[in-house]
Enzyme design. Structure first.
Site, PDB file in Angstrom:
ATOM      1  N   LYS A  11       0.510  -1.785   0.493  1.00 40.83           N
ATOM      2  CA  LYS A  11      -0.186   0.234   0.112  1.00 40.83           C
ATOM      3  C   LYS A  11       0.562   1.076  -0.110  1.00 40.83           C
ATOM      4  O   LYS A  11       2.894   1.506   0.329  1.00 40.83           O
ATOM      5  CB  LYS A  11      -0.758  -0.118   0.962  1.00 40.83           C
ATOM      6  CG  LYS A  11      -2.015  -0.932   1.151  1.00 40.83           C
ATOM      7  CD  LYS A  11      -2.895  -1.401   2.323  1.00 40.83           C
ATOM      8  CE  LYS A  11      -3.989  -1.883   2.355  1.00 40.83           C
ATOM      9  NZ  LYS A  11      -4.546  -2.041   3.358  1.00 40.83           N
ATOM     10  N   TYR A  51     -12.404  -2.126  -3.663  1.00 41.64           N
ATOM     11  CA  TYR A  51     -12.666  -2.189  -2.220  1.00 41.64           C
ATOM     12  C   TYR A  51     -14.423  -2.570  -1.703  1.00 41.64           C
ATOM     13  O   TYR A  51     -15.165  -1.616  -1.000  1.00 41.64           O
ATOM     14  CB  TYR A  51     -12.103  -1.272  -1.317  1.00 41.64           C
ATOM     15  CG  TYR A  51     -11.184  -1.271  -0.549  1.00 41.64           C
ATOM     16  CD1 TYR A  51     -10.839  -3.019  -0.003  1.00 41.64           C
ATOM     17  CD2 TYR A  51     -10.189  -0.718  -0.593  1.00 41.64           C
ATOM     18  CE1 TYR A  51     -10.027  -3.087   0.338  1.00 41.64           C
ATOM     19  CE2 TYR A  51      -8.525  -1.102  -0.370  1.00 41.64           C
ATOM     20  CZ  TYR A  51      -8.738  -2.375   0.238  1.00 41.64           C
ATOM     21  OH  TYR A  51      -7.371  -2.584   1.413  1.00 41.64           O
ATOM     22  N   GLU A 128     -10.066 -11.078  -7.420  1.00 39.87           N
ATOM     23  CA  GLU A 128      -9.012  -9.490  -7.343  1.00 39.87           C
ATOM     24  C   GLU A 128      -7.557  -9.369  -8.284  1.00 39.87           C
ATOM     25  O   GLU A 128      -6.845  -9.312  -8.590  1.00 39.87           O
ATOM     26  CB  GLU A 128      -8.099  -9.824  -5.670  1.00 39.87           C
ATOM     27  CG  GLU A 128      -9.996  -9.229  -4.748  1.00 39.87           C
ATOM     28  CD  GLU A 128      -9.254  -8.803  -3.399  1.00 39.87           C
ATOM     29  OE1 GLU A 128     -10.522  -9.096  -2.368  1.00 39.87           O
ATOM     30  OE2 GLU A 128      -7.817  -9.978  -2.460  1.00 39.87           O
TER      31      GLU A 128
HETATM   32  P1  DAT Z   1      -7.904  -6.486   5.500  1.00 43.46           P
HETATM   33  O1  DAT Z   1      -6.669  -5.865   4.854  1.00 43.46           O
HETATM   34  O2  DAT Z   1      -6.898  -7.342   7.479  1.00 43.46           O
HETATM   35  O3  DAT Z   1      -8.404  -8.200   5.168  1.00 43.46           O
HETATM   36  P2  DAT Z   1     -10.563  -5.613   6.083  1.00 43.46           P
HETATM   37  O4  DAT Z   1     -10.882  -6.088   4.942  1.00 43.46           O
HETATM   38  O5  DAT Z   1     -11.500  -5.682   7.673  1.00 43.46           O
HETATM   39  O6  DAT Z   1      -9.203  -5.664   6.417  1.00 43.46           O
HETATM   40  O7  DAT Z   1     -10.439  -3.470   5.621  1.00 43.46           O
HETATM   41  C1  DAT Z   1      -9.840  -3.104   4.926  1.00 43.46           C
HETATM   42  C2  DAT Z   1      -8.904  -2.035   5.155  1.00 43.46           C
HETATM   43  O8  DAT Z   1      -9.912  -1.532   5.741  1.00 43.46           O
HETATM   44  C3  DAT Z   1      -7.845  -2.530   5.598  1.00 43.46           C
HETATM   45  O9  DAT Z   1      -6.715  -3.170   5.416  1.00 43.46           O
HETATM   46  C4  DAT Z   1      -7.867  -1.488   6.062  1.00 43.46           C
HETATM   47  C5  DAT Z   1      -9.498  -0.565   5.824  1.00 43.46           C
HETATM   48  N1  DAT Z   1      -9.956  -0.665   7.726  1.00 43.46           N
HETATM   49  C6  DAT Z   1     -10.407  -1.229   8.399  1.00 43.46           C
HETATM   50  N2  DAT Z   1     -10.802  -0.932   9.742  1.00 43.46           N
HETATM   51  C7  DAT Z   1     -10.889   0.148   9.376  1.00 43.46           C
HETATM   52  C8  DAT Z   1     -11.307   1.170  10.538  1.00 43.46           C
HETATM   53  N3  DAT Z   1     -11.777   0.728  11.340  1.00 43.46           N
HETATM   54  N4  DAT Z   1     -10.927   2.556  10.587  1.00 43.46           N
HETATM   55  C9  DAT Z   1     -10.044   2.792   9.221  1.00 43.46           C
HETATM   56  N5  DAT Z   1      -9.690   1.725   8.423  1.00 43.46           N
HETATM   57  C10 DAT Z   1     -10.450   1.137   8.753  1.00 43.46           C
END
Ligand code: DAT
Ligand code: MG
Length: 140
Positions: A11, A51, A128
């Site tokens: 990232k 996303y 993806e």
């Molecule tokens: P991961 O990347 O571990 O699969 P995810 O799919 O739940 O996690 O979320 C995707 C992305 O979104 C994560 O890498 C960062 C962002 N994100 C997740 N939870 C967040 C939060 N509480 N506050 C800010 N950004 C968040």
């Protein structure tokens, strides 16, 4: 456990700090092979499509803006149980919960700017990978 492929993204917070090589070393040390890789700059719209599953979440707009804020390195990792293995090497989403030695424990700056993305299941990995790569670019 079968040989799998998973989509990884290094990232913007990590590319900006010149951490691509250090992160790739973590993948390779864990037995994951980088079979495709390219550095690209996403638009906010492209990040939003990638996303889309998170579009109702309160952090969606911030997440898409962040992913478009600097170049990313998109890559396909291959190996035995690559999807789960990559998630293990990445560590928990929130770096303060991530196990010692994981990428997020060592490099992530916050829950939002957490250095790497990794697919979470075979179906999402296939979708993806297809979002970023053509079959001809996957050299296993
Ligand atoms: P991961 O990347 O571990 O699969 P995810 O799919 O739940 O996690 O979320 C995707 C992305 O979104 C994560 O890498 C960062 C962002 N994100 C997740 N939870 C967040 C939060 N509480 N506050 C800010 N950004 C968040
Ligand atoms: Mg996820």
């Amino acid at each position: 456990m079968a040989i799998e492929r998973t989509l990884s993204i290094i990232k913007p917070d990590a590319t900006k700090r010149n951490l691509t090589g250090k992160i790739n070393a973590k993948f390779e040390d864990a037995g994951l092979r980088i079979i495709a890789q390219k550095r690209i700059k996403l638009t906010k719209e492209q990040a939003g499509t990638f996303y889309e599953v998170h579009k109702e979440r309160p952090f969606y707009d911030e997440l898409c803006g962040f992913m478009a804020s600097a170049p990313v390195v998109v890559q396909v990792l291959e190996g035995e149980g690559a999807i789960a293995k990559n998630r293990e090497v990445m560590g928990a989403t929130n770096p303060s919960d991530a196990a010692a030695g994981t990428i997020r424990a060592e490099f992530a700056e916050s829950v939002g700017e957490n250095s790497v993305h990794g697919s979470d299941a075979p179906e999402t990995a296939a979708a993806e990978i297809a979002y970023f790569f053509s079959g001809l670019e996957l050299v296993g």
